[in-house]
Design a protein around this motif. Structure first.
Motif, short mmCIF file in Angstrom:
data_model
loop_
_atom_site.label_atom_id
_atom_site.label_comp_id
_atom_site.label_asym_id
_atom_site.label_seq_id
_atom_site.Cartn_x
_atom_site.Cartn_y
_atom_site.Cartn_z
N ASN A 183 -13.02 -45.57 -37.11
CA ASN A 183 -12.81 -44.24 -36.54
C ASN A 183 -12.53 -44.26 -35.05
O ASN A 183 -11.89 -43.37 -34.52
CB ASN A 183 -14.03 -43.36 -36.83
CG ASN A 183 -14.18 -43.11 -38.31
OD1 ASN A 183 -13.44 -42.34 -38.91
ND2 ASN A 183 -15.14 -43.78 -38.93
N SER A 184 -13.05 -45.26 -34.36
CA SER A 184 -12.81 -45.40 -32.93
C SER A 184 -11.55 -46.26 -32.73
O SER A 184 -10.82 -46.54 -33.68
CB SER A 184 -14.04 -46.03 -32.26
OG SER A 184 -13.92 -46.02 -30.87
N SER A 198 -14.32 -36.94 -34.95
CA SER A 198 -14.70 -37.09 -33.55
C SER A 198 -15.92 -36.23 -33.21
O SER A 198 -16.50 -36.36 -32.13
CB SER A 198 -13.53 -36.69 -32.64
OG SER A 198 -13.31 -35.29 -32.68
N ASP A 204 -5.19 -48.84 -33.20
CA ASP A 204 -5.67 -47.73 -34.01
C ASP A 204 -5.55 -48.12 -35.48
O ASP A 204 -4.45 -48.27 -35.99
CB ASP A 204 -4.83 -46.49 -33.71
CG ASP A 204 -5.31 -45.25 -34.46
OD1 ASP A 204 -6.26 -45.37 -35.27
OD2 ASP A 204 -4.74 -44.17 -34.25
N PHE A 261 -19.40 -44.15 -36.65
CA PHE A 261 -18.12 -43.91 -35.99
C PHE A 261 -17.58 -45.21 -35.39
O PHE A 261 -16.39 -45.51 -35.49
CB PHE A 261 -18.30 -42.85 -34.90
CG PHE A 261 -17.04 -42.44 -34.22
CD1 PHE A 261 -16.17 -41.54 -34.80
CD2 PHE A 261 -16.71 -42.93 -32.96
CE1 PHE A 261 -15.00 -41.15 -34.17
CE2 PHE A 261 -15.54 -42.55 -32.31
CZ PHE A 261 -14.68 -41.65 -32.92
N ARG A 262 -18.46 -46.00 -34.76
CA ARG A 262 -18.05 -47.26 -34.13
C ARG A 262 -18.35 -48.48 -35.01
O ARG A 262 -18.06 -49.61 -34.62
CB ARG A 262 -18.75 -47.41 -32.78
CG ARG A 262 -18.36 -46.34 -31.77
CD ARG A 262 -19.08 -46.54 -30.45
NE ARG A 262 -18.62 -45.59 -29.45
CZ ARG A 262 -19.14 -44.38 -29.28
NH1 ARG A 262 -20.14 -43.97 -30.05
NH2 ARG A 262 -18.66 -43.57 -28.36
N ARG A 301 -9.04 -37.03 -38.08
CA ARG A 301 -9.44 -37.63 -36.82
C ARG A 301 -10.22 -36.61 -35.97
O ARG A 301 -11.23 -36.95 -35.33
CB ARG A 301 -8.22 -38.13 -36.06
CG ARG A 301 -8.55 -38.99 -34.84
CD ARG A 301 -7.30 -39.27 -34.04
NE ARG A 301 -6.28 -39.91 -34.84
CZ ARG A 301 -6.22 -41.22 -35.07
NH1 ARG A 301 -7.12 -42.01 -34.56
NH2 ARG A 301 -5.26 -41.72 -35.81
N SER A 332 -14.95 -54.03 -32.80
CA SER A 332 -15.49 -52.80 -32.21
C SER A 332 -15.97 -53.11 -30.80
O SER A 332 -16.91 -53.88 -30.62
CB SER A 332 -16.66 -52.29 -33.07
OG SER A 332 -17.19 -51.09 -32.53
#
Length: 344
Positions: free
Chosen positions: A167-168, A312, A161, A106-107, A308, A212
């Motif tokens: 994703n983050s 999450s 974004d 995700f990050r 999204r 990130s």
């Protein structure tokens, strides 16, 4: 669906992944003065022993940095994702085999363990205070044939974004990065690592590099050190935005998102969802398809927003989808999986 800027992922294999995402305003960060650059050059000299080059099989190049004396290395997850093996090379050109300890897709960060023979210099993480707009930063990487080289720039924004490539929420900067820099440390004037390099792009014709952030990630990093592996969750569908033409052709309301296809082995396939298909009946074309109206009771009319929401969550979480299938409205519960296309 029209989108208005191009993002290139800084991948480990000396290539770029391109696609178009929503435009966002670029802030003017100021100027990197000679005095500030000189101060960052001193930071680079002190940080150099803790930075590494990452070499992967299949052949690829990325960047990273030691975060402990016993050989733990932080990098971007995509640098080592789907590789067969990898090693790290330090500033003395000493090479160490390494293995994956944990990652957070995700990050886009990962922790490796290099098999070092003695304590190594390492960089200190800054997780309690993030960079500010206009702040000067140093990145260390391995792009353009350079070896653990410095790059300098300023922060554009701390809330960029670039979904779905990241994703983050990313930090955007003017640091002139390139493929091979992914996973490298981004360091403030105090000599602490505030972020990891993940991507580059050119929104509205203006170059940006993306990071990130490590702010607030003490617990996450601690979990990665102990072996946590967090994949981004998937429903396992290919989605299509319902525009005016689609709604007219299919004679459906302009609401929800259309399931165009199913990924083999994904949660949607196992739950019995249907992708778009055309058949002939009595000499006429008949369309069969499912439309996702809601996820967990929340309506979604935009593909990106639904993606999204799903990403999450965690792999293994249950999600209840409200589906329109012809004249029926169905509730279907499914368990989210990791990316089924990576599971053979």
């Amino acid at each position: 669906m029209r989108r208005s800027w191009i993002i290139f992922a800084v991948v480990a294999y000396l290539g770029t992944l391109a696609a178009v995402i929503h435009a966002q305003p670029v802030q003017t960060p100021g100027t990197l003065t000679a005095e500030i650059r000189s101060a960052l050059e001193q930071v680079y000299t002190r940080a150099l022993p803790g930075a590494v080059r990452i070499e992967t099989i299949p052949e690829g190049t990325g960047s990273g940095f030691f975060i402990s004396a016993d050989g733990l290395v932080m990098t971007a997850y995509h640098v080592i994702e789907d590789t067969q093996s990898f090693r790290v090379v330090n500033y003395k050109n000493e090479s160490f085999p390494a293995e994956l300890v944990g990652y957070d897709e995700f990050r886009d960060i990962a922790i490796l363990r290099a098999r070092v023979n003695a304590p190594v210099p390492f960089l200190v993480l800054e997780t309690s205070q993030g960079p500010r707009v206009g702040e000067p930063l140093l990145a260390i990487g391995n792009s353009r044939g350079a070896f653990i080289a410095p790059r300098y720039g300023l922060v554009n924004t701390v809330e960029r974004d670039i979904f779905p490539f990241f994703n983050s929420i990313a930090i955007s900067t003017t640091i002139p990065l390139a493929p091979g820099d992914s996973g490298g440390p981004v360091i403030n004037q105090a000599g602490r690592v505030v972020a990891v390099v993940v991507a580059i792009g050119q929104p509205n014709g203006v170059f940006e590099s993306y990071l990130s952030p490590l702010l607030g990630l003490d617990e996450v990093i601690g979990q990665l050190k102990t072996g946590r592996k967090r994949d981004v969750p998937y429903i396992g569908v290919q989605l299509f935005q319902i525009d005016d033409d689609t709604a007219t052709t299919l004679r459906i309301p302009k609401e929800g998102v259309l399931i165009r296809g199913l990924l083999r082995g994904g949660a949607a396939e196992r739950a019995g969802l249907r992708g778009f298909a055309v058949r002939r009946e009595n000499g006429q074309e008949v369309y069969d398809f499912d439309v996702i109206l809601e996820a967990d009771g929340r309506p979604f009319n935009d593909v990106t927003e639904l993606q999204r929401y799903i990403r999450s969550k965690e792999v293994g979480d249950n999600v209840t989808l409200t589906i329109r299938r012809g004249s029926q409205t169905l509730k279907i519960e499914l368990k989210l999986t990791a990316n089924p296309t990576r599971r053979g």
